[in-house]
Design a protein around this motif. Sequence first.
Motif, short mmCIF file in Angstrom:
data_model
loop_
_atom_site.label_atom_id
_atom_site.label_comp_id
_atom_site.label_asym_id
_atom_site.label_seq_id
_atom_site.Cartn_x
_atom_site.Cartn_y
_atom_site.Cartn_z
N LYS A 1 106.61 104.67 82.68
CA LYS A 1 107.67 104.34 81.71
C LYS A 1 107.83 105.43 80.66
N ALA A 2 107.82 106.67 81.12
CA ALA A 2 108.05 107.82 80.26
C ALA A 2 109.29 108.54 80.77
N ASN B 1 103.62 103.11 79.46
CA ASN B 1 102.58 102.37 80.14
C ASN B 1 101.23 103.07 79.93
N ARG B 2 100.69 102.89 78.72
CA ARG B 2 99.37 103.41 78.34
C ARG B 2 99.28 104.93 78.56
N VAL B 3 100.32 105.64 78.18
CA VAL B 3 100.30 107.11 78.26
C VAL B 3 99.84 107.67 76.92
N GLY C 1 97.27 113.58 70.80
CA GLY C 1 97.80 112.66 69.80
C GLY C 1 98.49 111.51 70.49
N THR C 2 98.19 110.30 70.06
CA THR C 2 98.81 109.10 70.64
C THR C 2 99.15 108.15 69.51
N THR C 3 100.36 107.63 69.49
CA THR C 3 100.76 106.73 68.42
C THR C 3 100.63 105.28 68.85
N GLN C 4 100.85 104.39 67.88
CA GLN C 4 100.65 102.97 68.11
C GLN C 4 101.53 102.47 69.24
N ASP C 5 100.94 101.63 70.07
CA ASP C 5 101.63 101.01 71.22
C ASP C 5 102.11 102.05 72.22
N TYR C 6 101.52 103.21 72.20
CA TYR C 6 101.82 104.29 73.17
C TYR C 6 103.31 104.68 73.14
N ARG C 7 103.86 104.77 71.94
CA ARG C 7 105.26 105.18 71.82
C ARG C 7 105.42 106.70 71.95
N ASP C 8 104.41 107.44 71.54
CA ASP C 8 104.46 108.90 71.60
C ASP C 8 103.12 109.43 72.11
N ALA C 9 103.22 110.46 72.94
CA ALA C 9 102.00 111.12 73.44
C ALA C 9 102.18 112.62 73.25
N TRP C 10 101.17 113.27 72.63
CA TRP C 10 101.26 114.69 72.28
C TRP C 10 100.04 115.44 72.83
N PHE C 11 100.26 116.70 73.10
CA PHE C 11 99.14 117.63 73.28
C PHE C 11 99.62 119.01 72.84
N ILE C 12 98.85 119.62 71.94
CA ILE C 12 99.10 121.00 71.56
C ILE C 12 97.83 121.78 71.89
N GLY C 13 98.00 122.74 72.78
CA GLY C 13 96.86 123.54 73.21
C GLY C 13 97.11 125.02 73.02
N MET C 14 96.04 125.79 73.13
CA MET C 14 96.15 127.23 72.93
C MET C 14 95.21 127.98 73.85
N THR C 15 95.65 129.16 74.26
CA THR C 15 94.84 130.14 74.97
C THR C 15 94.76 131.36 74.05
N PRO C 16 94.06 132.40 74.43
CA PRO C 16 94.03 133.59 73.57
C PRO C 16 95.41 134.20 73.30
#
Length: 836
Positions: free
Chosen positions: A425-426, A677-679, A645-660
Amino acid sequence: MTSLDPERPSHERANPPKEVPAGRTSAGPGSDDTRAAAREAAAAARTLGRHLGVLAAGAARGAGRRAAGAARAAGSAWQGLAARFRNRATAGTSPLASDPTASGPERPPTSVPARLRRHPWIAAALALVLVPALFLAGLVLYSFVTLPPLGGVVPEAGQRALTVEADDGRVFATRGAFQGQKLTAAEMPPHLGQAIIAIEDRRFREHWGIDPRGLLRAVYRNAIGGGVREGGSTITQQYARLTSLNQEKTLRRKIQEAFLALRLEATMSKDEILLGYLNTAYFGAGAYGIDAAARRYFGKGAKALTLPEAAMLAGLVRAPSQLAPTRNFGGAKERADVVLQTMVETGAITAAEADKARAQTITLRTPPETPPGTNYFLDMVSADAKKLADAPGDVTVRTTLNLDLQSLAEGVVARRLDAEGAKKKASQGAMVVLNKEGAILAMVGGRDYEDSQFNRATQAKRQPGSLFKLFVYLTAYENGFNPETVLVDRPIQIGDWEPQNSTGRFKGAMPLRSAFAQSVNTVAAQLADEVGIPAVIATAHRMGVTSELPNVPSLALGSAEVTLLEMTRAYAGVLAGTAPVDTHSVHAIRGAQPQPLYLRTEAKAGTAIPTESRAMMLDSLQAVVDGGTGKGARVSGLPVGGKTGTTQDYRDAWFIGMTPDLVVGIWVGNDDNSSMNRVGGGDLPASIFHDFVQRATAQLAKGRKRPSAARAEPAPARDVPINPAPAASLRGVPEVIDTGTLAFRGRTIRLFGVDGEGGALARQLARYLRRREVTCAPPAGTEAKAEQLRCQIDGDDLASLILTAGGGRAAEDAPADLLAAEEQARSERAGIWGRR
């Protein structure tokens, strides 16, 4: 007693002849009668004229009753007049003469309406002639009275076109209406004017603005052709319409066009009219004027056009949108051949010169279409370019976009959401890719720009959840805490707020590194309470967050609303060691002059992050990926750090990553803010990061030579193939079997790495290749089956072009460049990948 003469007619006996008065001579029966008849005829004519006037006026005003009454009156007049003709003829006298000797009372003259009433078809015929004539005369008079001034249509002030280049100098997009430079008489190549005259108005040098012969010829050809196949407007009329009138298709506009054409011919020379027309006409793809068209299609000014290029541009003005070579090169080439033939017929060139021109290769310098996925980035660039150099005229913008990374970013987002989005459901995703200096290398603002132009990377404000903990921990590390500092994961209450962990459980005492890696909420809340929410807000602003941040305890867990770009910018500051990082999309802006309108210099360095605090923060970020909530982002053999990062009730899902070398921010969610759905951040976002970075690292290692942005160097022209064909190559104009199979003079070959498609896609490829030479050779350094070749057209790899356009699928043994081309087409939903 008077005797009766038996030989004398009875009427003479009853009516003896009268004596002619003295002084008058008898002229026979037509003397006085003729004068009376003439007077009567004149009176009848005046009466008839009055009734016809009433008839015409009534019809013109649409007054049906008065027109009908006048028609009946006119019919009566005509009938009465005809009756008198018949009576007089029967009596042997002039039909218009009265008989003074006739016995009985004199009959009153019959009225003209009564006479016309007896023959209504005559009145109807007169009405059919007079009413349109009067209407046309009125329309001509009205058109003349409302005639606009010459040159009254002026392009909107400040309007300009953008030619957009990637960071390596490749042109990948154009926007706006191209105006170019105004061509002077000295700069216009002779064959350019000859081509326009030959195809648009052969008698241009002979007529006086309106060409009746050409108009009649157009009417005849359209009649026998069953539709509008040829226009009757002269170049002068077209120039008048372009500069003084709107484009409405009405009789009034055509009349005004003719008046203005006559005025132009009276005030300007033929050469001035032709030059003005060339500088104003539309040539498709947003190009207004011949110079703009030459630069848009061929990357050169109009004065440098060759004969075949001039013929192609001359052929566009009849149907610029349909024949624009960026969309329909085959159609534009066929039209250019027609122009060359008409130039031969008019004596402008010889047949030998036309054949030589047809044999020359025409190379476009602009890609056929703007890749749809880059439009989110282009929206931002357009606004940035206006702020940086708001100068009139067309400009070229060298951007920071890396086309290879952009295509890859679009592909991985689309592929993951296509595969798992419905189940989880994304429905939407966004991505931003920065380097350490803040240059935006790639941007995905959503799944489909055509469906929604809302940029979820720069415009959508969402709660970041645990992503915000970066500022809490960095503030703590700058105030004496370190990754080994131990806090207790336990139930706490700060005012009325009681933070909870996502698992609903507590783990007791743990070091800050582990608490950050496992995204423990209670520890982050304790740290924020210890250092103070105002200090956390100050750190976030210092790192580049510009959104409003409320001074509430829950801010520690990301209860504010921010954009993906500003959060990615903040994480880039940790990698760079200074904050805020100056995120930017433009390297340089060039106009018509050699001197750049804008040239980016080294940005003013931000505030340095203390070295020790930065090292501790980088260590904590790497712990998230190594064994925490971001394990899905791990890439073998590459150091990676990041935060979920995940917000209440799985409304938003985040990832910020870095390499060199890179900082990559990803958001997944739904536009209507509904729950997934639990993302969480460690699910789809982390997987997208992994897919992207794994391949991006290889692409960056391979590299591509970038022209100097500091000197705003234009991209090098590509007039010859990049890889010259070997001596044993196959060369010729092929026939298309399907999009992966070609035939050269009876020999069938397959394009290496392409599984072809038939039907409409094959026909489109055939139109694209029509009369164009293709060179094929065995693929270098690759084992291919017999009759499998790699082919080039105008220096571009044909298999790559086909796969990029969605004209086929990449074969199982396709090399990496063809797989990347297919991935680009899939991300853009081009061709076979389009939504059904």
